[in-house]
Scaffold this motif. Structure first.
Motif, PDB file in Angstrom:
ATOM      1  N   ALA A  84      -6.513   1.793   0.496  1.00  0.00           N
ATOM      2  CA  ALA A  84      -5.361   2.608   0.920  1.00  0.00           C
ATOM      3  C   ALA A  84      -5.282   3.905   0.106  1.00  0.00           C
ATOM      4  O   ALA A  84      -5.026   4.986   0.658  1.00  0.00           O
ATOM      5  CB  ALA A  84      -4.075   1.805   0.778  1.00  0.00           C
ATOM      6  N   THR A 130       0.798  -1.236   0.000  1.00  0.00           N
ATOM      7  CA  THR A 130       0.000   0.000   0.000  1.00  0.00           C
ATOM      8  C   THR A 130       0.830   1.285   0.000  1.00  0.00           C
ATOM      9  O   THR A 130       0.319   2.352  -0.329  1.00  0.00           O
ATOM     10  CB  THR A 130      -0.901   0.034   1.235  1.00  0.00           C
ATOM     11  N   ARG A 163      -0.849   0.851   7.658  1.00  0.00           N
ATOM     12  CA  ARG A 163      -1.582  -0.403   7.480  1.00  0.00           C
ATOM     13  C   ARG A 163      -1.357  -1.164   8.789  1.00  0.00           C
ATOM     14  O   ARG A 163      -0.315  -1.760   9.025  1.00  0.00           O
ATOM     15  CB  ARG A 163      -1.056  -1.189   6.282  1.00  0.00           C
ATOM     16  N   TYR A 169      -6.637  -0.158   8.897  1.00  0.00           N
ATOM     17  CA  TYR A 169      -5.884   1.049   8.611  1.00  0.00           C
ATOM     18  C   TYR A 169      -5.996   2.003   9.797  1.00  0.00           C
ATOM     19  O   TYR A 169      -7.064   2.093  10.440  1.00  0.00           O
ATOM     20  CB  TYR A 169      -6.417   1.749   7.362  1.00  0.00           C
TER      21      TYR A 169
END
Length: 635
Positions: free
Chosen positions: A536, A480, A551, A557
């Motif tokens: 993301a 991400t 993350r 998240y």
């Protein structure tokens, strides 16, 4: 309009350069002329890479921009470089003369090396009755060295004398060390020393006499030693050295007179020779009493020791800045402020110009190629001191050589010295109307001190950048681009405490993908990865760029930011959900992609820890997730 004359030389023969330069300045005093002295320290014993970096300063000169060029060819110490520069000058069609070394296709002014060496050798034979003489020579590819050797042998032959072959030493490099080492070798290997030593230059003579003295052999009582060049050191030494005067100052005057005729297209003989003449002093036994030069030498020596101590302290202070400073901007600021107050060696006006690619803030860590040939079109002026004031930093075009405003209506001498590490170009130094660094033999140590200091700083800064880059990579999630749990540990706690210290609110946002297990189970992990990356990207766009994004787990998240009220945070979260819904529709995903979000705003006066705040945000997110699941079931 003022004429521009380029002077190219190495800096090892300080007295020679200074004397010729003195003659040149006298010759142009009644004309409007600026002199551009390009000086470096290439040498026979240096590495190829080092010499490349030194001689690169000559590439700064675009010869077509000059009215004339004077080559100090005899002390270039590199035939290859001399021929290269000759070809460039001829191609530019700029008038040029060569001093003390003949080059095909170029006018030449030199000293008659033969006559002076013949005269002093003849003097030893005829006046002092010496028969057994040795010769310590110079480079085998140098015409001056070869002329002096030929004169020595011819003078011996004229008296039917043949020197011992082992006492004809060639392959020298004009240095004190060569004279010392060859004399020591002769002492150790000879059953009997010759009656006299004829050295190719005064520098080697100083070395030879010092070696003899350290081995208990006195000059001229036990052995006679003579030199060539008539340097100040030779006159001041004890014993004062019998030598050959080359009329260096007159050579400078003649060089300008000859060059002016070429510039004005007046007829002139392509070769001019100046006579050399022997000077007889103590080292051959002609003089016994000390003269005024020798008497003053002890005072001069003490003064020079004090100046040298001051210079060494000066360079040490500069190098300390390169060691201590950590940021480029603070480095050059500190150096500028120091040089504003301390510039007795650099002159009243001077600049340090650097290759922009060598400046750490310009570095692309992935592309660290350095310039090795020539100079870039634009350089950064990092230091400029004028009238004891710091001048602003700016871009300088290398073809213009000096910054705007440095030139004026007077006749000026500009001296250019390279900065480099081995063959990698760093930049150059230019000063105006000051030869202190040459006169005191400090120019080499000064330029190397700056070059090595900057190289140390550069490598240190690059190491810091690399460490930061590696640390960032370790803290980043590969899928991400967000920070991972290691990043959370290193960054989040510090950020949280800084906000508390600044009495600012801290926003903790926790987000989780809905039905993530179902996406993986039904559509496979490729779709699962796509979902994670898509969320993301949406979150990065939804929250401020100065917030920290993590993350936190597989599909979890965490975002941490500063100073926002609930209404603003609610809007951020709403935008994230709405934008994700739109993105999912555009992607035509075979599943519903959405997130649940919860947040906690931590006020600075509370005792809540970061971990506690994250837990509360997670609990809020989980309640929203349950509501989402309940709503989906009803539908």
């Amino acid at each position: 309009m003022k004429k521009k004359i380029a002077l190219l030389t190495t800096g090892w023969s300080c007295e020679y350069i200074f004397a010729v330069l003195d003659g040149i300045k006298k010759a142009v005093s009644s004309d409007e002329v600026d002199l551009y002295l390009f000086i470096c320290y290439g040498y026979y014993d240096e590495t190829k890479a080092f010499n490349h970096g030194e001689y690169n300063i000559f590439s700064l000169a675009h010869y077509e921009d000059f009215d004339g060029v004077i080559l100090f060819s005899n002390i270039f110490n590199s035939i290859e470089v001399l021929e290269r520069e000759k070809a460039r000058i001829i191609a530019s069609k700029t008038p040029v003369i060569s001093l003390e070394y003949k080059l095909d296709g170029i006018d030449y002014i030199g000293t008659d090396n033969y006559s002076g060496m013949y005269e002093i050798t003849e003097h030893l034979i005829s006046v002092h009755g010496l028969r057994d003489l040795a010769f310590i020579g110079g480079p085998d590819d140098n015409s001056e060295s070869l002329d002096r050797k030929r004169a020595f042998l011819d003078a011996m032959a004229a008296h039917h004398l043949t020197p011992d072959e082992k006492n004809i030493i060639t392959g020298g490099n004009w240095s004190y060390d060569f004279g010392y080492d060859q004399m020591l070798k002769m002492i150790r290997e000879s059953k009997k020393l010759p009656e006299g030593i004829v050295c190719v230059n005064d520098e080697g003579t100083l070395g030879a006499i010092t070696c003899l003295h350290k081995n208990g052999i006195r000059v001229p009582r036990d052995i006679v030693v003579v030199g060539f060049d008539d340097t100040q050191s030779a006159a001041a030494f004890t014993p004062s050295i019998s030598t050959v005067n080359r009329n260096w100052s007159e050579l400078g005057v003649k060089a300008i007179e000859h060059l002016n005729k070429l510039i004005n297209k007046e007829p002139v003989e392509p070769v001019e020779m100046l006579k050399s003449s022997a000077v007889f002093r103590q080292s051959c036994g002609c003089v016994s009493e000390q003269d005024e030069v020798q008497k003053n030498n002890s005072l001069d020596l003490f003064h020079q020791q004090r100046v040298t101590l001051s210079f060494n302290r000066h360079v040490r202070h500069l190098q300390e800045y390169f060691i201590e400073e950590t940021e480029p901007s603070s480095l050059w600021s500190q150096i500028q402020h120091y040089l504003k107050e301390h510039h007795e060696f650099e002159g009243d006006e001077f600049c340090i110009l650097m290759e922009r690619s060598s400046m750490p803030e310009e570095i692309n860590v992935e592309e660290r190629a350095k310039r090795k040939d020539g100079y870039s079109e634009e350089l950064l002026k990092t230091v400029h001191i004028k009238d004891q004031q710091i001048q602003k930093s700016e871009i300088v075009y290398s073809r213009e050589l000096i910054p705007k405003g440095m030139n004026d209506d007077r006749n000026n001498l500009y001296m250019f010295v390279p900065f480099h590490f081995q063959d990698q170009v760093i930049g150059y130094f230019v000063n105006k109307n000051s030869t202190s660094l040459i006169e005191n033999r400090f120019c080499y140590d000064w330029s190397k001190g700056i070059s090595n200091g900057f190289t140390l700083f550069y490598q240190k800064y690059l190491y810091t950048l690399t460490n930061k880059e590696l640390t960032t990579l370790y803290m980043k999630d590969a899928m991400t681009g967000l920070f991972n749990r290691l990043g959370y540990k290193k960054l989040a706690y510090e950020f949280f405490q800084e906000n508390r210290d600044k009495q600012e609110h801290t926003v903790i946002i926790f987000a989780d993908i809905n039905y993530m297990k179902g996406i993986n189970d039904q559509f496979g992990h490729l779709h699962g990865d796509l979902a994670i990356k898509t969320v993301a990207e949406i979150l990065q766009q939804a929250f401020p760029s100065d917030w920290l994004g993590f993350r936190y787990g597989g599909d979890e998240y965490l975002y941490i930011g500063s100073g926002q009220d609930e209404e603003v945070v609610d809007q951020y979260c709403s935008n994230a959900s709405t934008n994700l819904e739109r993105r999912a529709k555009r992607m035509s995903l075979p599943y519903h992609l959405s997130i649940s979000i919860g947040y906690q705003i931590v006020r600075p006066q509370t005792d809540l820890t970061l971990d506690e705040a994250v837990k509360l945000a997670d609990e809020t997110m989980y309640r929203h997730k349950e509501e989402f699941h309940s709503l989906r079931k009803e539908l």
